[in-house]
Design an enzyme around this catalytic site. Sequence first.
Site, PDB file in Angstrom:
ATOM      1  N   HIS A 162      -9.090  -6.811  29.134  1.00 44.23           N
ATOM      2  CA  HIS A 162      -9.435  -7.197  27.261  1.00 44.23           C
ATOM      3  C   HIS A 162      -9.056  -8.946  27.328  1.00 44.23           C
ATOM      4  O   HIS A 162     -10.302  -9.094  26.893  1.00 44.23           O
ATOM      5  CB  HIS A 162      -9.144  -6.427  26.354  1.00 44.23           C
ATOM      6  CG  HIS A 162      -8.924  -4.845  26.513  1.00 44.23           C
ATOM      7  ND1 HIS A 162      -8.747  -3.985  27.034  1.00 44.23           N
ATOM      8  CD2 HIS A 162     -10.188  -4.657  25.440  1.00 44.23           C
ATOM      9  CE1 HIS A 162      -9.719  -3.015  26.835  1.00 44.23           C
ATOM     10  NE2 HIS A 162     -10.309  -3.005  26.028  1.00 44.23           N
ATOM     11  N   HIS A 213      -0.435  -3.895  25.654  1.00 42.38           N
ATOM     12  CA  HIS A 213      -0.164  -4.837  26.131  1.00 42.38           C
ATOM     13  C   HIS A 213       1.554  -6.028  25.724  1.00 42.38           C
ATOM     14  O   HIS A 213       1.670  -5.933  25.006  1.00 42.38           O
ATOM     15  CB  HIS A 213      -1.254  -5.294  26.824  1.00 42.38           C
ATOM     16  CG  HIS A 213      -2.317  -5.482  27.624  1.00 42.38           C
ATOM     17  ND1 HIS A 213      -2.429  -5.274  28.933  1.00 42.38           N
ATOM     18  CD2 HIS A 213      -3.073  -4.521  27.281  1.00 42.38           C
ATOM     19  CE1 HIS A 213      -3.288  -4.705  29.434  1.00 42.38           C
ATOM     20  NE2 HIS A 213      -3.870  -4.480  28.508  1.00 42.38           N
TER      21      HIS A 213
END
Length: 550
Positions: A162, A213
Site C-alpha cells: 500500500h 503494518h
Amino acid sequence: MGKIAKDQPDAGLKSLNHYSNRLPLWRYWPRQKLLPLIRYETPYLAWVQEKVRTPALDSYFAFTANLGTHTFFMVFLPFLFWCGHNSLGRGYDWTPHRENTRDTDKTNNLFFIRLVHILAAGVFFSGFIKDLLCLPRPLSPPLQRITMSGSAALEYGFPSTHSTNAVSVAVYAIALLNAPDSTVNPQTNLVLQVVTYLYVISIVLGRLYCGMHGMLDCVVGSTLGALIGYAQYSLGPAFDDYILSSSWVEILAIPIVILILVRIHPEPADDCPCFDDSVAFAGVTLGIDVGSWYFTQSSLAWSEPLPGTIPYRYESLGLVKTVIRLIVGVLCIFAWREVTKPTLLRILPPVFRSLEKLGLLLPRRFFKTASQYTTVPSNLKDHDVLPSFSEIPSIITTIRHPRRRAVSIGPQSEADAYETLAYREKRRRESQSGGSRDSPVGGETKPNGAPILSRKATTLDQYEHMMGTGSPNSAMVDIDANILRSSPLPPPQYEPSRSDEKDVFSQIKKPRVRYDVEVVTKLVVYAGIPWVVINVAPPVFEFIGLGVPY
C-alpha cells in the site's frame, strides 16, 4: 508438493527453525536481523492504536485503504484509456506542425499511462521482497487489525505494498505538477498537490493505524515507492520511445524480460499469495506495452495529441454515449476473462503433464503439479487484481455501507502463526535461562549487566506481554458500536503444548490449493486485459456506432 502444505499444521514444534530450514542463509540472515525491529515496535504501535482509535477513524482508514490497492487503479484505468487519456506520454510533441504548442491533456496522458508501469513495478518488487525475506506483520495481539480486505493479512508484511503504491503515484504526480512544462494553472496545481499529499498520508498512516503494518514496513515501502516514482519520471520517456520505435523483433525483449522476472521470483517459506499479484501485474505490463506498440501502428489510432491515442471526443458523443461506451468496454474485459480463464484451466493440465514427464517444468512450492490432479475446480476463489462478476455485489455492498469493517485479533496466516509460536518459544527459553526479555520498555541491560533503563511498569509492558498470546478471532463491528479496547492480559504460559500449537494453525485462514497451470493462466488472462482495452474495445466502439470521426 501437496503433502508439504497438508502437513504444515502439524509442524508447530518447528516454530523456531521453520525459516532456517526453508530459507538459504543469504535470505535467512537478513530476516533474522530485521525481525527484532518488527517485534520491538509492536508494543508501541499497539499503545498508539489504543490511544487514538475512534469509530470515525476506524471507518476512514479502513475505507481509504482501498484507494491504495492496485485493484482500485485497475478498475478505473480502463475508463481513462477509453476517454482519450491513453497516450504513452511523451515529454515532447511528436507532431511537427504542433511542435511549439502544448496540449493541456499532456500532463494527464503522462500520468495515466505510466501509472500502469508504476503500479506494476510497485506490486512486483514489493512482492519480490516479501517472498524473499518472509517477514511477518506485527503481532496480533496486541495489535488489532482493521481491514475491509480478507486477503491482505495472508501476505507477508515487509514492505508495505500500500505504501509503495501510494508513494510511487504521489512522487510521480508531484514531479509532473512541478515540472517546468506543466500547463496546469497555479490554483489547480496547488489543489492537486494538497490532494496528493492528503492521499499518501492517509494511506501510509492508515497502515499503522489499522495494525496491518509497522513503521519498518511503511518506511521501506515508501522508500521503494519513491524510487519507482522517480525512476518512472526520469526514464519513462526513453522507455516509451523504445516501445513506439521498436520492430516486432525488438518488442519481443519485453515478454522475455517479464518471463525471466516471473521465473526468478523467490519461493516463500509459507503459503503466501504475493506471487499471484506479481504474476498478474507482470501480465498487465506485458499486455499494455505490446498492446500499445501494436495499436500505434493501426489505422484506428490517433496521432494527436500524442501517438497511440484511442479516438474519443466528448463533444461528439455526449454523456449518454460516453457512459454506454464505458459499459461496453467493461463487458469486453469481463467477457475475455470469463471465457479465457476456464478454457486455459481446461486445456493446460494435459500439456503440463506432458512437459512434467519430459522434465521441462520447474514447479513452485505450494502449487500442486498437474500429475497430482485430474481437473481444476471451476469455482476457484481467486486472489485477483481485477474483481469478477461474482464479486460485484459484495463490492457494491461495501460502497453502500462503508461503516462496516472487520476487526481481527490473533494470527491470520501461516506466517502469523509461525511468528506467534516462535515468539512464545523465544520467551520460554529466555525465562528458563533467567535472562531478560528484549522488552522495549525497561528491563534492558548493558553488556556488563547494568540496567540501561529503570522505571515503573507501564501499559507498554502489558502490550509486550500480549505478544504471541492470542487465538484467532474476527468480528464485524459497526462504526457506532463501542470500539473493542485491548484489555491487559496475563503473561502467557511459556510452555505451549502441541495441542495449543495445532489450535493456532487450525483456526487461521488457510489459502486454497493452487494449481501449477494457474501461473500461466493468470499471466495470459492479465496480459489480455490491457490488450482488450487498447486493441479490442476501440474497434467494437466503432462497429456499434460509439466511435468518433477524426
